[in-house]
Design an enzyme around this catalytic site. Structure first.
Site, PDB file in Angstrom:
ATOM      1  N   HIS A 427      42.626  40.622  44.860  1.00 37.23           N
ATOM      2  CA  HIS A 427      41.398  39.968  44.390  1.00 37.23           C
ATOM      3  C   HIS A 427      40.812  38.978  45.380  1.00 37.23           C
ATOM      4  CE1 HIS A 427      41.640  41.270  40.112  1.00 37.23           C
ATOM      5  NE2 HIS A 427      42.926  41.348  40.403  1.00 37.23           N
ATOM      6  N   LYS A 618      30.507  28.934  38.473  1.00 32.14           N
ATOM      7  CA  LYS A 618      31.708  29.566  39.022  1.00 32.14           C
ATOM      8  C   LYS A 618      32.599  28.449  39.520  1.00 32.14           C
ATOM      9  CE  LYS A 618      28.791  31.770  41.743  1.00 32.14           C
ATOM     10  NZ  LYS A 618      29.103  33.180  41.642  1.00 32.14           N
ATOM     11  N   ARG A 619      33.847  28.760  39.889  1.00 33.02           N
ATOM     12  CA  ARG A 619      34.696  27.714  40.451  1.00 33.02           C
ATOM     13  C   ARG A 619      34.030  27.099  41.673  1.00 33.02           C
ATOM     14  NH1 ARG A 619      40.055  26.892  38.399  1.00 33.02           N
ATOM     15  NH2 ARG A 619      40.337  25.609  40.242  1.00 33.02           N
ATOM     16  N   LYS A 624      31.909  29.811  48.191  1.00 32.16           N
ATOM     17  CA  LYS A 624      30.881  30.203  47.219  1.00 32.16           C
ATOM     18  C   LYS A 624      29.562  29.475  47.478  1.00 32.16           C
ATOM     19  CE  LYS A 624      34.345  31.138  43.590  1.00 32.16           C
ATOM     20  NZ  LYS A 624      34.169  32.545  43.162  1.00 32.16           N
ATOM     21  N   THR A 728      32.135  38.511  39.015  1.00 36.18           N
ATOM     22  CA  THR A 728      31.900  39.193  37.752  1.00 36.18           C
ATOM     23  C   THR A 728      30.793  38.468  36.979  1.00 36.18           C
ATOM     24  OG1 THR A 728      33.834  37.978  36.963  1.00 36.18           O
ATOM     25  CG2 THR A 728      34.123  40.320  37.400  1.00 36.18           C
ATOM     26  N   LYS A 732      27.409  39.782  34.630  1.00 45.93           N
ATOM     27  CA  LYS A 732      27.020  39.274  33.310  1.00 45.93           C
ATOM     28  C   LYS A 732      25.556  38.836  33.314  1.00 45.93           C
ATOM     29  CE  LYS A 732      31.762  37.748  32.840  1.00 45.93           C
ATOM     30  NZ  LYS A 732      32.681  36.638  33.145  1.00 45.93           N
TER      31      LYS A 732
HETATM   32  C1  26W Z   1      46.904  29.838  43.940  1.00 44.96           C
HETATM   33  C2  26W Z   1      47.001  31.232  44.320  1.00 44.96           C
HETATM   34  C3  26W Z   1      45.838  32.051  43.922  1.00 44.96           C
HETATM   35  C4  26W Z   1      45.322  32.938  44.809  1.00 44.96           C
HETATM   36  C5  26W Z   1      44.315  33.744  44.428  1.00 44.96           C
HETATM   37  C6  26W Z   1      45.347  31.954  42.640  1.00 44.96           C
HETATM   38  C7  26W Z   1      44.325  32.771  42.247  1.00 44.96           C
HETATM   39  C8  26W Z   1      43.812  33.667  43.150  1.00 44.96           C
HETATM   40  C9  26W Z   1      42.761  34.627  42.677  1.00 44.96           C
HETATM   41  C10 26W Z   1      42.931  35.932  43.383  1.00 44.96           C
HETATM   42  C11 26W Z   1      41.400  34.082  42.757  1.00 44.96           C
HETATM   43  C12 26W Z   1      40.422  34.884  41.959  1.00 44.96           C
HETATM   44  O1  26W Z   1      40.214  34.611  40.802  1.00 44.96           O
HETATM   45  N1  26W Z   1      39.772  35.855  42.589  1.00 44.96           N
HETATM   46  C13 26W Z   1      38.588  36.425  42.021  1.00 44.96           C
HETATM   47  O2  26W Z   1      38.876  37.603  41.321  1.00 44.96           O
HETATM   48  C14 26W Z   1      37.734  38.102  40.652  1.00 44.96           C
HETATM   49  C15 26W Z   1      38.164  39.279  39.823  1.00 44.96           C
HETATM   50  O3  26W Z   1      38.506  40.343  40.638  1.00 44.96           O
HETATM   51  C16 26W Z   1      36.656  38.457  41.648  1.00 44.96           C
HETATM   52  O4  26W Z   1      35.519  38.857  40.947  1.00 44.96           O
HETATM   53  C17 26W Z   1      36.335  37.262  42.521  1.00 44.96           C
HETATM   54  O5  26W Z   1      35.434  37.639  43.534  1.00 44.96           O
HETATM   55  C18 26W Z   1      37.598  36.703  43.135  1.00 44.96           C
HETATM   56  O6  26W Z   1      37.330  35.517  43.840  1.00 44.96           O
END
Ligand code: 26W
Length: 885
Positions: A427, A618-619, A624, A728, A732
């Site tokens: 992701h 978004k975060r 971003k 995502t 929406k």
């Molecule tokens: C702390 C470690 C960590 C690393 C990566 C925690 C969480 C992550 C995630 C992969 C971050 C995340 O939420 N990624 C998002 O995933 C969404 C669903 O696929 C995508 O739409 C976003 O672009 C992506 O940033």
């Protein structure tokens, strides 16, 4: 009397009898040790209107539900709903209707709706077990579910029943719905995607289980103090969680620490066993996942950590009561809190413990409780474990350990089964987001797993050497173990080696994954790599969140779109229908008014409803580029201050931000502070005559998203190209009739292809241009020097205008932009601001804008998570649907 005791006694004897002593086939059957209670049950059945199954079962599967359903009724009519609700209120909440507080009413209502799902849930499990159906087990450290009540009512088709039943008791459904606080068991996109996926899996009647962690504290509650983010704990469980069913009797033990031993088994073969030092109990909590327009109800099983008795007693008996209690809290800390970092892993011990905890419990649960089959050689035909990012990847060596050490399989067979059972979804593209675990820590917590990982790596590097003789550089690049800056396990590599398929989450992302992040792996195994573009559930993000638009769609194209979103294409001709456009506009306006009312009530923020709603939620992350949006706002203000533009010529605009920053992410927190300070000044600037407003409601979450997205005109998707895996939120917004201003990044690429260039505001560099600029050497200051608009905005921030005259207040942010700017905000500024100027012109042409908005809805049906799930099924899972009767 009889119906409350007899069936339960039957069930009890079933559990104590056959269930505990499973036959070799491992299927739990309804044959019972004590026929007495059963006979009484069957005798009663004969009195019923239908005569069926009069023969006591003999080893074949008899769904208990059919028997019990003879005596109790699920609340499906207004009368039975009312009756169950009152029963819940009195006998579970322990209050009388006249004394009930909103809290009591909500709890009783939620439990009533939950009870309406139970029959389908039990029948689903029985039917899938009997059919030995292949199951999708979605392993995810996060499930960001959002509020449950409305969705459960929608799926059980009980919304109107509930509304009427409550009205007859002089209660209001909407009031109770609004009372719900959502469980925030996720950070953002990844967790919300998991929630959309389990919704779609249920809607498509696919046998599926979601496995995750029941965090006691979810994502923190964000507040602002003097414009700065302050985190508050999210005590979502304090009031009790009416949607869950605890199942302590199905708890499993999870081990940690200790050492490994070699021994010789009875056949003389050398074997290894893990002698752990610590044990923790994993207690399952089940959440029902009802499917829209299907009777199927799937399961989300979240694990909670509890100290084991054994471990307590040991210390207790040694007389050290205090330390026994302390050890107990240490064990229970494992599921205490969701890590709020999203994309920068900290390598914390507790986080690895969380990961192993939920994965070990889930594999154990699947193998022993769901599958119950002694023969694991056919495992890949019975289950597919989908790894939601690298967080559950420790499951790969865990399954190996089970097969090798517990089931006595040889390495090759175990590896073959394991590899065919797992698949991995990545992701991210940010290198710093790729998890690595130090060998030190991993070896201490999970010594046997580290041994297994070493062996996997050894075999794998053998293959690399065989394929690329003499290429030791490649061997080092591809090793699952990195040597620098410290010896550590690269979890994305382990996932790739241990899986059948690896997928990215949008076309561009999957391409970049194969070409950049995992290029050596895609060269070695091109067929392993695939794409599944993300999607969102139209039940929650259209039908529930946008009733106005839904009603309009129902009238125009029928109701079938909700679970067949391709039907939105039928809307296309309506874009040219002036009266439809007027209705569409009226819906958007009503949604803005609804949002304005909510925000006044929720945050005390007063906004005009009659404006262009420009939304970025978004975060908070530098990639971003919330800063780019802010620079645009400051530019608009600067133009008015400088007299370049008359305020009265500005298109009235409300800019809405929603974003949480990871508590330790300094830059993100500074940007939040800056946005709030700019908002405070702009919102009160007499020069602007109220034409520009910034709203930054604290604590953006699913609940707020559901109200905000339907109100948006403009969707901000402005990440630096090549950094946002998919997004995502972008989907929406488009599905709710907002136009996108966006870069060529993530799923924006596909959105633009589908809606057409003329219905999308593209700006900025594309990924190759970004790469080229990086290669040439990026110098942000040069943009500041040549662009007066950019200089104006940056200088206005540095002037102290937004910080009570303090010119250094935002130095941290500004100097980073000028001298580093890793995500090239300054390089894309001009293109962005010019495109925003085009947006302003376009918005003034009401008809053309509305036409584009309608076409956005009509052409984005592709982004339903039902389609994503179908792609996973076709390309990766191959698990057929099993609708229950
Ligand atoms: C702390 C470690 C960590 C690393 C990566 C925690 C969480 C992550 C995630 C992969 C971050 C995340 O939420 N990624 C998002 O995933 C969404 C669903 O696929 C995508 O739409 C976003 O672009 C992506 O940033």
């Amino acid at each position: 009397m009889c119906f409350s005791t007899t069936p339960r006694a039957a069930a009890r004897s079933r559990r104590n009898g056959t269930a505990r002593s499973r036959g070799r086939r491992g299927v739990r059957t309804a044959a019972v040790a004590d026929p007495g209670p059963w006979q009484r049950v069957y005798a009663l059945q004969r009195e019923g209107p239908r005569s069926w199954q009069l023969e006591p079962p003999t080893g074949s599967v008899q769904p208990v539900t059919e028997n019990i359903e003879r005596f109790i009724s699920s609340p499906t009519t207004v009368e039975s709903f009312k009756s169950e609700f009152c029963r819940q209120l009195r006998y579970e909440q322990g209050v009388d209707l006249v004394d009930a507080r909103t809290e009591d009413l909500y709890q009783a209502l939620a439990r009533t709706v939950r009870s309406a799902m139970v029959d389908g849930w039990i029948a689903t499990q029985a039917s899938h077990r009997a059919a030995k159906a292949k199951t999708v087990a979605y392993l995810s450290a996060e499930f960001l579910m959002g509020p449950q009540l409305e969705n459960a009512l929608l799926s059980t088709a009980l919304t109107e029943v509930a509304r009427t039943a409550l009205a007859e008791l002089e209660l209001d459904l909407d009031e109770l719905t609004a009372y719900e606080t959502e469980p925030g068991l996720g950070n953002g996109g990844l967790g919300r995607l998991a929630a959309c996926f389990i919704d779609s899996l249920a809607a498509k009647s696919i046998p599926a289980i979601g496995y995750g962690i029941r965090y006691e504290y979810g994502i923190f509650r964000q507040t602002f103090v003097d414009g700065r983010q302050v985190e508050q704990p999210d005590r979502w469980l304090v009031k009790g969680s009416p949607w869950e069913l605890a199942q302590p009797e199905n708890s499993v033990t999870v081990n940690f620490g200790g050492h490994t031993e070699q021994y010789t088994d009875e056949t003389g073969a050398p074997r290894t066993r893990w002698v752990p030092a610590e044990q923790v109990l994993a207690v399952p909590y089940n959440y029902m996942v009802p499917g829209f327009e299907t009777r199927n109800v799937n399961t989300l099983r979240l694990w909670s950590a509890k100290a084991t008795d054994a471990f307590d007693l040991q210390i207790f008996n040694s007389g050290d009561y205090e330390s026994a209690v302390r050890r107990q809290t240490v064990a229970e800390n494992i599921s205490k809190v969701l890590y709020p970092e999203d994309s920068t892993p900290q390598g914390k011990e507790l986080r690895l413990k969380q990961q192993y905890f939920f994965v070990a419990a889930s594999l154990r649960d699947y193998l022993d409780t769901v599958l119950r089959d002694d023969d694991l050689s056919t495992l890949p035909e019975r289950v597919v474990f989908q790894l939601n990012d690298t967080h559950p990847v420790i499951g790969v060596p865990e399954l190996m350990r089970i097969l090798l050490d517990e089931r006595g399989l040889g390495w090759d067979e175990a590896w073959d089964i394991t590899r065919r059972t797992f698949n991995y979804t990545c992701h991210t593209l940010l290198p710093e987001a790729l998890e690595v675990w130090s060998v030190d820590l991993l070896g201490r917590l999970l010594p046997r797993h580290l041994e297994i990982i070493y062996r996997i790596n050894e075999d794998f590097l053998g293959l690399v050497r065989e394929t690329y003789p003499g290429d030791e550089l490649r061997v080092r690049r591809m090793s699952i173990i990195q040597e620098r800056p410290e010896r550590a396990v690269r979890m994305a590599f382990l996932a790739t080696v241990g899986s059948t398929k690896v997928n990215g989450v949008a076309a561009l992302h999957s391409q970049l994954l194969a070409d950049k992040v995992l290029d050596d792996f895609s060269a070695l195994w091109p067929e392993k790599f695939t794409n599944v573009t993300n999607g969102v559930t139209p039940r929650r993000f259209m039908r529930l969140s946008n009733p106005g638009l839904s009603g309009l769609l129902d009238e125009a194209i029928g109701t079938g779109w909700t679970n067949d979103l391709a039907q939105l294409a039928k809307l296309e001709p309506f874009a040219d229908d002036a009266s439809f456009r007027a209705e569409f506009r009226a819906v958007k306006q009503a949604n803005k008014e609804r949002f304005v009312r909510l925000l006044a009530q929720r945050d005390g923020i007063e906004l005009p409803a009659d404006a262009l709603y420009d939304v970025m939620v978004k975060r908070l992350h530098e990639y971003k580029r919330q800063m780019l949006k802010l620079l645009h706002v400051v530019t608009l203000y600067d133009r008015v201050l400088k007299g370049e533009v008359k305020a009265s010529d500005l298109q009235p605009r409300v800019v809405v931000f929603g974003a949480k920053a990871a508590p330790g992410y300094k830059m993100a927190k500074e940007i939040i502070h800056l946005i709030n300070r700019v908002a405070a000044v702009v919102n009160n600037a007499p020069e602007l005559e109220g034409r520009l407003r910034i709203a930054f409601p604290a604590n953006y979450n699913v609940t707020l998203a559901e109200r905000l997205i339907p109100a948006a005109d403009l969707s901000e998707q402005i990440s630096l190209a090549g950094k946002e895996a998919s997004g995502t939120g972008n989907m929406k917004f488009a599905l709710n009739g907002a136009l996108t201003i966006g870069t060529d990044d993530g799923a924006n690429v596909e959105i633009r292809q589908l809606v057409g260039d003329e219905n999308f505001f593209l700006f900025g560099m594309d990924e190759p241009a970004v790469q080229a600029l990086e290669d040439r050497g990026y110098n942000p200051t040069s943009y500041y020097e040549v662009d007066a608009g950019l200089r104006g905005a940056i200088d206005l921030i540095s002037s102290g205008l937004f910080s009570d005259g303090d010119r250094t207040a935002f130095e941290f942010v500004i100097s980073d932009l000028l001298y580093k700017d890793r995500f090239m905000v300054l390089a894309d500024y001009r293109s962005y601001v010019d495109t925003q100027d085009r947006v302003e012109v376009a918005y003034r042409d009401e008809d053309a804008w509305t036409r584009s908005a309608i076409l956005n809805v009509a052409r984005t049906g592709f982004f339903t998570s039902d389609r994503s799930i179908q792609d996973y099924l076709d390309r990766i899972w191959h698990a057929p649907a099993k609708p229950i009767a």
